[in-house]
Scaffold this active site. Structure first.
Site, mmCIF file in Angstrom:
data_model
loop_
_atom_site.group_PDB
_atom_site.id
_atom_site.type_symbol
_atom_site.label_atom_id
_atom_site.label_comp_id
_atom_site.label_asym_id
_atom_site.label_seq_id
_atom_site.Cartn_x
_atom_site.Cartn_y
_atom_site.Cartn_z
ATOM 1 C CB CYS A 1 8.335 68.805 14.959
ATOM 2 S SG CYS A 1 7.624 69.267 13.650
ATOM 3 C CB CYS B 1 9.351 71.960 13.198
ATOM 4 S SG CYS B 1 7.685 71.364 13.834
#
Length: 325
Positions: free
Chosen positions: A79, A82
């Protein structure tokens, strides 16, 4: 006339304020017990950021949430957002100096937790306070937004549940935010709030309304009193209605503000949250001028009954904005 002891099942438990007080008492007992056993000493800043899996979730998140608000960062290695958000959360957690704890959960390795929290995409950030979970935000967020969210979380933890946070070793991390001292005296409104809960339990809705208003007269932003007052006022309004007549008038007068407001109160008291919100949002679209403003204001009051962080309230706020603009 509705019976005196009405159900709020499916909306907000009428004992929500009482439960908050009980959680606060449990948190204080947990801290006292830790102190008696020689625990509760200062920790290092590194201990404020922990990796959590399904096996340790109860111990590391639920139990710790009786001491400090626990922020949960759902992330994954693949991700990209993230990789920007997680370091920011870690830095702010250290900066908040024990007032929050950060639990990092890898969704790839903990699919069950991801499903239990109903996460549709990451990054996703939740919090657990005194065992109660609430969503904070999903997707990338700026530092200012995160700070505002953490400030609100800390305030709720302190004022509603008495969470004084964790002591951090000042030699390991100089500075940091202010922290309430363990054993800090309880607030001045506990007796009034307890009186309001007792009035609710006995069916004295008028007494409960007055008790909550007494708190808010001195402390207009008190979260327990705000929630309790909204609940008690709703039940008091519905108690005085003839449900059959209210439903009949609402069906016959779809553009009548007062008829739809009354029906929305019944919807909410019966646990039909989305129906109540949807009814008033549709009425906003059908009305104008003072009627429209009256409907909007009542909808905001119903949001208070359910709670600002409830996903149904968040969705309804967006729908209301679309209806208004």
């Amino acid at each position: 006339m509705q019976p005196r002891n009405m159900s709020m099942s499916g909306v907000v438990d009428l004992a929500a304020v009482k439960a908050a007080q009980e959680a606060k008492a449990k948190a204080e007992q947990a801290r006292a017990e830790a102190a008696r056993q020689g625990g509760g000493g200062a920790i290092s800043p590194a201990d404020l950021i922990i990796d959590v899996d399904e096996a340790g979730f109860e111990r590391d998140v639920l139990q710790r949430s009786t001491e400090v608000p626990v922020v949960i960062d759902f992330w994954a290695e693949w991700c990209e957002p993230c990789k920007q958000l997680s370091p920011l959360l870690e830095r702010l957690t250290v900066e908040y100096n024990g007032r929050v704890l950060l639990a990092k959960i890898d969704v790839d390795a903990n699919q069950m937790l991801m499903q239990q929290f109903g996460i549709q995409g990451i990054p996703a950030v939740f919090a657990v306070v005194a065992g109660q979970a609430l969503p904070l935000f999903q997707g990338a967020a700026g530092e200012a937004q995160i700070r505002q969210t953490l400030d609100q979380l800390v305030q709720v933890g302190e004022e509603r549940f008495g969470l004084t946070g964790l002591a951090v070793d000042p030699d390991a991390e100089p500075g940091g935010g202010a922290q309430a001292a363990p054993g800090e005296a309880v607030g001045p409104y506990d007796a009034l709030l307890e009186a309001a809960v007792q009035a609710l339990d006995s069916g004295d809705l008028g007494g409960a309304v007055q008790a909550y208003r007494n708190v808010l007269a001195d402390d207009p932003t008190n979260p327990e009193a705000t929630l309790g007052l909204a609940q008690a006022e709703l039940l008091k309004r519905v108690q005085e209605m003839d449900p059959q007549q209210v439903r009949k008038e609402a069906a016959e007068k779809p553009g009548d503000a007062e008829a739809q407001i009354a029906a929305a109160d019944l919807d909410l008291a019966g646990g039909h949250v989305e129906d109540a919100f949807g009814r008033l949002i549709e009425t906003v679209g059908r009305t104008a001028g003072d009627d429209r403003e009256t409907v909007r204001v009542r909808l905001l009051k119903l949001f208070e009954v359910v709670g600002a962080d409830d996903p149904r309230v968040v969705a309804a706020r967006r729908a209301l904005a679309r209806a208004l603009f």
